[in-house]
Design a protein around this motif. Sequence first.
Motif, PDB file in Angstrom:
ATOM      1  N   ASN A  99       0.848  -1.188   0.000  1.00 56.44           N
ATOM      2  CA  ASN A  99       0.000   0.000   0.000  1.00 56.44           C
ATOM      3  C   ASN A  99       0.883   1.237   0.000  1.00 56.44           C
ATOM      4  N   GLU A 100       0.250   2.405  -0.013  1.00 53.54           N
ATOM      5  CA  GLU A 100       0.995   3.655  -0.133  1.00 53.54           C
ATOM      6  C   GLU A 100       1.979   3.880   1.014  1.00 53.54           C
ATOM      7  N   LYS A 101       1.745   3.256   2.165  1.00 54.21           N
ATOM      8  CA  LYS A 101       2.644   3.424   3.304  1.00 54.21           C
ATOM      9  C   LYS A 101       3.978   2.710   3.085  1.00 54.21           C
ATOM     10  N   ASP A 102       4.011   1.776   2.129  1.00 55.71           N
ATOM     11  CA  ASP A 102       5.244   1.041   1.828  1.00 55.71           C
ATOM     12  C   ASP A 102       6.152   1.790   0.860  1.00 55.71           C
ATOM     13  N   GLU A 103       5.632   2.829   0.239  1.00 54.95           N
ATOM     14  CA  GLU A 103       6.373   3.539  -0.805  1.00 54.95           C
ATOM     15  C   GLU A 103       7.383   4.504  -0.198  1.00 54.95           C
ATOM     16  N   SER A 104       8.638   4.411  -0.639  1.00 56.49           N
ATOM     17  CA  SER A 104       9.690   5.283  -0.114  1.00 56.49           C
ATOM     18  C   SER A 104       9.520   6.713  -0.615  1.00 56.49           C
ATOM     19  N   LEU A 105      10.150   7.650   0.091  1.00 57.80           N
ATOM     20  CA  LEU A 105      10.055   9.059  -0.309  1.00 57.80           C
ATOM     21  C   LEU A 105      10.774   9.310  -1.634  1.00 57.80           C
ATOM     22  N   ILE A 106      11.877   8.598  -1.884  1.00 59.59           N
ATOM     23  CA  ILE A 106      12.575   8.724  -3.172  1.00 59.59           C
ATOM     24  C   ILE A 106      11.670   8.241  -4.295  1.00 59.59           C
ATOM     25  N   ASN A 107      10.978   7.147  -4.043  1.00 58.27           N
ATOM     26  CA  ASN A 107      10.044   6.590  -5.019  1.00 58.27           C
ATOM     27  C   ASN A 107       8.942   7.596  -5.340  1.00 58.27           C
ATOM     28  N   ILE A 108       8.381   8.172  -4.303  1.00 60.91           N
ATOM     29  CA  ILE A 108       7.324   9.187  -4.477  1.00 60.91           C
ATOM     30  C   ILE A 108       7.862  10.373  -5.272  1.00 60.91           C
ATOM     31  N   ALA A 109       9.047  10.845  -4.896  1.00 57.00           N
ATOM     32  CA  ALA A 109       9.632  12.007  -5.567  1.00 57.00           C
ATOM     33  C   ALA A 109       9.835  11.754  -7.055  1.00 57.00           C
ATOM     34  N   TYR A 110      10.315  10.570  -7.396  1.00 54.76           N
ATOM     35  CA  TYR A 110      10.625  10.263  -8.794  1.00 54.76           C
ATOM     36  C   TYR A 110       9.360  10.157  -9.641  1.00 54.76           C
ATOM     37  N   SER A 111       8.441   9.310  -9.244  1.00 53.94           N
ATOM     38  CA  SER A 111       7.250   9.089 -10.072  1.00 53.94           C
ATOM     39  C   SER A 111       6.383  10.338 -10.167  1.00 53.94           C
ATOM     40  N   ARG A 112       6.294  11.072  -9.072  1.00 51.96           N
ATOM     41  CA  ARG A 112       5.466  12.290  -9.105  1.00 51.96           C
ATOM     42  C   ARG A 112       6.134  13.402  -9.900  1.00 51.96           C
ATOM     43  N   TYR A 113       7.458  13.410  -9.909  1.00 52.48           N
ATOM     44  CA  TYR A 113       8.152  14.397 -10.740  1.00 52.48           C
ATOM     45  C   TYR A 113       7.840  14.151 -12.212  1.00 52.48           C
ATOM     46  N   ILE A 114       7.937  12.898 -12.637  1.00 50.75           N
ATOM     47  CA  ILE A 114       7.631  12.574 -14.039  1.00 50.75           C
ATOM     48  C   ILE A 114       6.208  13.004 -14.383  1.00 50.75           C
ATOM     49  N   LEU A 115       5.277  12.683 -13.499  1.00 51.30           N
ATOM     50  CA  LEU A 115       3.879  13.047 -13.751  1.00 51.30           C
ATOM     51  C   LEU A 115       3.710  14.561 -13.843  1.00 51.30           C
ATOM     52  N   GLY A 121       3.864  20.187 -19.064  1.00 48.40           N
ATOM     53  CA  GLY A 121       4.593  20.313 -20.324  1.00 48.40           C
ATOM     54  C   GLY A 121       3.881  19.607 -21.466  1.00 48.40           C
ATOM     55  N   ASP A 122       4.633  19.348 -22.520  1.00 48.33           N
ATOM     56  CA  ASP A 122       4.046  18.720 -23.708  1.00 48.33           C
ATOM     57  C   ASP A 122       4.498  17.267 -23.847  1.00 48.33           C
ATOM     58  N   PHE A 123       4.170  16.665 -24.958  1.00 52.83           N
ATOM     59  CA  PHE A 123       4.482  15.251 -25.196  1.00 52.83           C
ATOM     60  C   PHE A 123       5.982  14.991 -25.106  1.00 52.83           C
ATOM     61  N   LEU A 124       6.775  15.826 -25.744  1.00 53.51           N
ATOM     62  CA  LEU A 124       8.216  15.604 -25.776  1.00 53.51           C
ATOM     63  C   LEU A 124       8.840  15.772 -24.393  1.00 53.51           C
ATOM     64  N   ASP A 125       8.365  16.728 -23.627  1.00 55.57           N
ATOM     65  CA  ASP A 125       8.838  16.886 -22.246  1.00 55.57           C
ATOM     66  C   ASP A 125       8.635  15.585 -21.465  1.00 55.57           C
ATOM     67  N   MET A 126       7.443  15.027 -21.590  1.00 58.12           N
ATOM     68  CA  MET A 126       7.102  13.800 -20.873  1.00 58.12           C
ATOM     69  C   MET A 126       7.911  12.617 -21.399  1.00 58.12           C
ATOM     70  N   LEU A 127       8.114  12.570 -22.692  1.00 55.22           N
ATOM     71  CA  LEU A 127       8.892  11.496 -23.307  1.00 55.22           C
ATOM     72  C   LEU A 127      10.312  11.472 -22.738  1.00 55.22           C
ATOM     73  N   ILE A 128      10.918  12.627 -22.612  1.00 58.39           N
ATOM     74  CA  ILE A 128      12.271  12.717 -22.063  1.00 58.39           C
ATOM     75  C   ILE A 128      12.283  12.362 -20.580  1.00 58.39           C
ATOM     76  N   ALA A 129      11.237  12.739 -19.865  1.00 65.40           N
ATOM     77  CA  ALA A 129      11.152  12.393 -18.444  1.00 65.40           C
ATOM     78  C   ALA A 129      11.101  10.878 -18.245  1.00 65.40           C
ATOM     79  N   LEU A 130      10.513  10.169 -19.193  1.00 64.63           N
ATOM     80  CA  LEU A 130      10.400   8.714 -19.126  1.00 64.63           C
ATOM     81  C   LEU A 130      11.638   7.998 -19.660  1.00 64.63           C
TER      82      LEU A 130
END
Length: 221
Positions: A99-115, A121-130
């Motif tokens: 569950n969400e309580k198992d998720e590390s802060l680094i994990n949260i920071a990374y995935s939420r940054y990409i989102l 931004g636009d499609f290309l911004d997101m593409l580079i983030a991935l």
Amino acid sequence: MLFQKLIKENLKIWNEYIHHNFVKRLEDETLSKEQFLFYLKQDYMYLINYSKCYARLALNANTVEELRFAIKFQNYTLEGELELHKSILELGIDTSHFNEKDESLINIAYSRYILSVGENGDFLDMLIALSACAIGYGYIGNEICKNISKEKLQNHLYKEWILTYSSQEFQATVKEFEDFVNSYSDQISEEKFKKLNSIFHNVVRLEIAFWEHSLKMQTNI
């Protein structure tokens, strides 16, 4: 080519990511099972959010080709990488109880940054983030496989992980992703490249942090 230019501009941290101590210890089997399971658990949760980011990429698509690309890679992540992680984790950890309580802060920071990149931004911004994750793991898997003999790989502690990221199928998807990024090379202004370079710099730093927190098995900062 756009992706090679991004690597060149960020070569120091790119090499820190690709040749991180976590990767070296996984290769030479000095990485403990506890560290590996910590990493897999966090990466399993990360891949769920990473898959959602491809949905955001699809929303940002301007063409049918971009839409197809986003959906294809979302499916590959869900049906390929996520299932691998689940099968290995179930040897020691039941994924159904995450569950969400198992998720590390680094994990949260990374995935939420990409989102956030996709939302602002636009499609290309997101593409580079991935791209750091999508392409980087292919570089890592390929290099590890080259460094290990077939005989040693047969009984390697982390054989399934190595075989997944060095497989012809995965390497083909990496090439497809990189080629797709490079297809935008002639469309990028200097100002746009600066933005993409900043995004790429951030996601590579976050990849390094992900390896690092996995070595330390650190859920908090």
